[in-house]
Design a protein around this motif. Sequence first.
Motif, mmCIF file in Angstrom:
data_model
loop_
_atom_site.group_PDB
_atom_site.id
_atom_site.type_symbol
_atom_site.label_atom_id
_atom_site.label_comp_id
_atom_site.label_asym_id
_atom_site.label_seq_id
_atom_site.Cartn_x
_atom_site.Cartn_y
_atom_site.Cartn_z
ATOM 1 N N SER A 69 0.820 -1.218 0.000
ATOM 2 C CA SER A 69 0.000 0.000 0.000
ATOM 3 C C SER A 69 0.849 1.261 0.000
ATOM 4 C CB SER A 69 -0.936 0.007 1.214
ATOM 5 O OG SER A 69 -0.216 -0.061 2.428
ATOM 6 N N LEU A 70 2.168 1.105 0.093
ATOM 7 C CA LEU A 70 3.031 2.280 0.025
ATOM 8 C C LEU A 70 3.055 2.823 -1.398
ATOM 9 C CD1 LEU A 70 4.987 4.110 1.566
ATOM 10 C CD2 LEU A 70 6.829 2.532 0.963
ATOM 11 N N VAL A 71 3.241 1.924 -2.360
ATOM 12 C CA VAL A 71 3.150 2.271 -3.785
ATOM 13 C C VAL A 71 2.194 1.254 -4.406
ATOM 14 C CG1 VAL A 71 4.422 2.774 -5.913
ATOM 15 C CG2 VAL A 71 5.579 2.968 -3.687
ATOM 16 N N PRO A 72 0.884 1.506 -4.337
ATOM 17 C CA PRO A 72 -0.099 0.506 -4.784
ATOM 18 C C PRO A 72 0.151 0.015 -6.203
ATOM 19 C CG PRO A 72 -1.188 2.315 -3.654
ATOM 20 C CD PRO A 72 0.242 2.733 -3.830
ATOM 21 N N GLY A 73 0.127 -1.310 -6.371
ATOM 22 C CA GLY A 73 0.283 -1.895 -7.693
ATOM 23 C C GLY A 73 1.713 -2.095 -8.136
ATOM 24 N N HIS A 74 2.671 -1.794 -7.268
ATOM 25 C CA HIS A 74 4.090 -1.930 -7.630
ATOM 26 C C HIS A 74 4.807 -2.725 -6.543
ATOM 27 C CE1 HIS A 74 3.789 0.920 -11.003
ATOM 28 N NE2 HIS A 74 2.974 1.588 -10.218
ATOM 29 N N GLY A 75 4.663 -4.050 -6.601
ATOM 30 C CA GLY A 75 5.210 -4.918 -5.563
ATOM 31 C C GLY A 75 6.705 -4.814 -5.393
ATOM 32 N N VAL A 76 7.445 -4.748 -6.501
ATOM 33 C CA VAL A 76 8.914 -4.706 -6.419
ATOM 34 C C VAL A 76 9.379 -3.417 -5.755
ATOM 35 C CG1 VAL A 76 11.050 -4.665 -7.756
ATOM 36 C CG2 VAL A 76 9.200 -6.206 -8.428
ATOM 37 N N ILE A 77 8.735 -2.294 -6.103
ATOM 38 C CA ILE A 77 9.117 -1.009 -5.498
ATOM 39 C C ILE A 77 8.815 -1.026 -4.003
ATOM 40 C CG2 ILE A 77 8.682 1.475 -5.483
ATOM 41 C CD1 ILE A 77 8.055 1.292 -8.455
ATOM 42 N N ASN A 78 7.640 -1.555 -3.636
ATOM 43 C CA ASN A 78 7.312 -1.678 -2.215
ATOM 44 C C ASN A 78 8.379 -2.488 -1.491
ATOM 45 O OD1 ASN A 78 4.529 -0.556 -1.417
ATOM 46 N ND2 ASN A 78 4.107 -1.556 -3.371
ATOM 47 N N GLN A 79 8.767 -3.604 -2.095
ATOM 48 C CA GLN A 79 9.749 -4.486 -1.469
ATOM 49 C C GLN A 79 11.086 -3.785 -1.270
ATOM 50 O OE1 GLN A 79 11.701 -7.896 -3.660
ATOM 51 N NE2 GLN A 79 10.373 -9.087 -2.312
ATOM 52 N N ARG A 80 11.536 -3.061 -2.274
ATOM 53 C CA ARG A 80 12.843 -2.393 -2.182
ATOM 54 C C ARG A 80 12.828 -1.290 -1.131
ATOM 55 N NH1 ARG A 80 14.248 -2.101 -8.698
ATOM 56 N NH2 ARG A 80 14.831 -4.317 -8.899
ATOM 57 N N ILE A 81 11.771 -0.499 -1.123
ATOM 58 C CA ILE A 81 11.680 0.562 -0.118
ATOM 59 C C ILE A 81 11.595 -0.047 1.277
ATOM 60 C CG2 ILE A 81 10.280 2.477 0.744
ATOM 61 C CD1 ILE A 81 9.469 3.067 -2.136
ATOM 62 N N GLY A 82 10.795 -1.110 1.408
ATOM 63 C CA GLY A 82 10.651 -1.766 2.703
ATOM 64 C C GLY A 82 11.969 -2.294 3.224
ATOM 65 N N ARG A 83 12.775 -2.897 2.336
ATOM 66 C CA ARG A 83 14.078 -3.437 2.746
ATOM 67 C C ARG A 83 14.982 -2.325 3.283
ATOM 68 N NH1 ARG A 83 14.697 -8.644 1.274
ATOM 69 N NH2 ARG A 83 13.549 -9.410 -0.543
#
Length: 247
Positions: A69-83
């Motif tokens: 939900s940080l960047v809806p619809g962009h799983g890879v971007i969410n994952q990178r930011i989360g890491r």
Amino acid sequence: MPSDSLKGSARRGLQLGALIGVSWLVTLVIGLRLDLHQLHPLVITAWILVRSFLHTGLFILAHDAMHNSLVPGHGVINQRIGRVCLWLYAGLNYDACKRNHQRHHQMPESEADPDFCPAHNRSLLAWLVRFLRNYLNPAQLSRLILVLTVLLLAAQPLQSQPFVTVSVTFLLPLLISTAQLFFVGTYLPHRKEHKQTGHEVSIKSLNLHPFVSLLACYHFGYHREHHNHPKAPWFLLPELRTGRLVH
């Protein structure tokens, strides 16, 4: 919650996320250069609280990334930011935290919930130990030590007591943030005030003014709303609680 609402909040989420991330980084750089001997104790206390608030923000951004939900619809971007956020927060492993959090949502307040203390031993201390044990391990602690070492090396040319500086700017905010996430975001919403028979889920929302809720833990005291709408970003939880957001 309709997908249109999530899409409409995407730009706002990125703006707030950027504000938290940039503020955390800027205050870190300033903090490593501060001459603490020249500051009044009240100013130092205020500084620690500001850093704690921003440090909690890193975890909240990573949490929203886990829900995509940080960047809806962009799983890879969410994952990178989360890491990145969890590394900066305390050297935490994003994949392990995400697995734990998914179990928390799938089986809340059960024996399988890593954030919940079993019914047979629900003391505050036992709950806190279990909570920390699920996130602390030798690999995570070694990553945290690496983060601290980098900060100490960065502070050493600028400070006569670099450990004190790093403690004020990073370690104390980390401890306060951990307390916020545990008490406001986990313990109080899931605490059972009366003995219950069987597996009865009773997730609560704390009765806090939105401004107090923001300062307490980025609205995660509104915990029932989060569990009912896990894909809603943190800043929409007050609107879900008051019913201003259609869902």
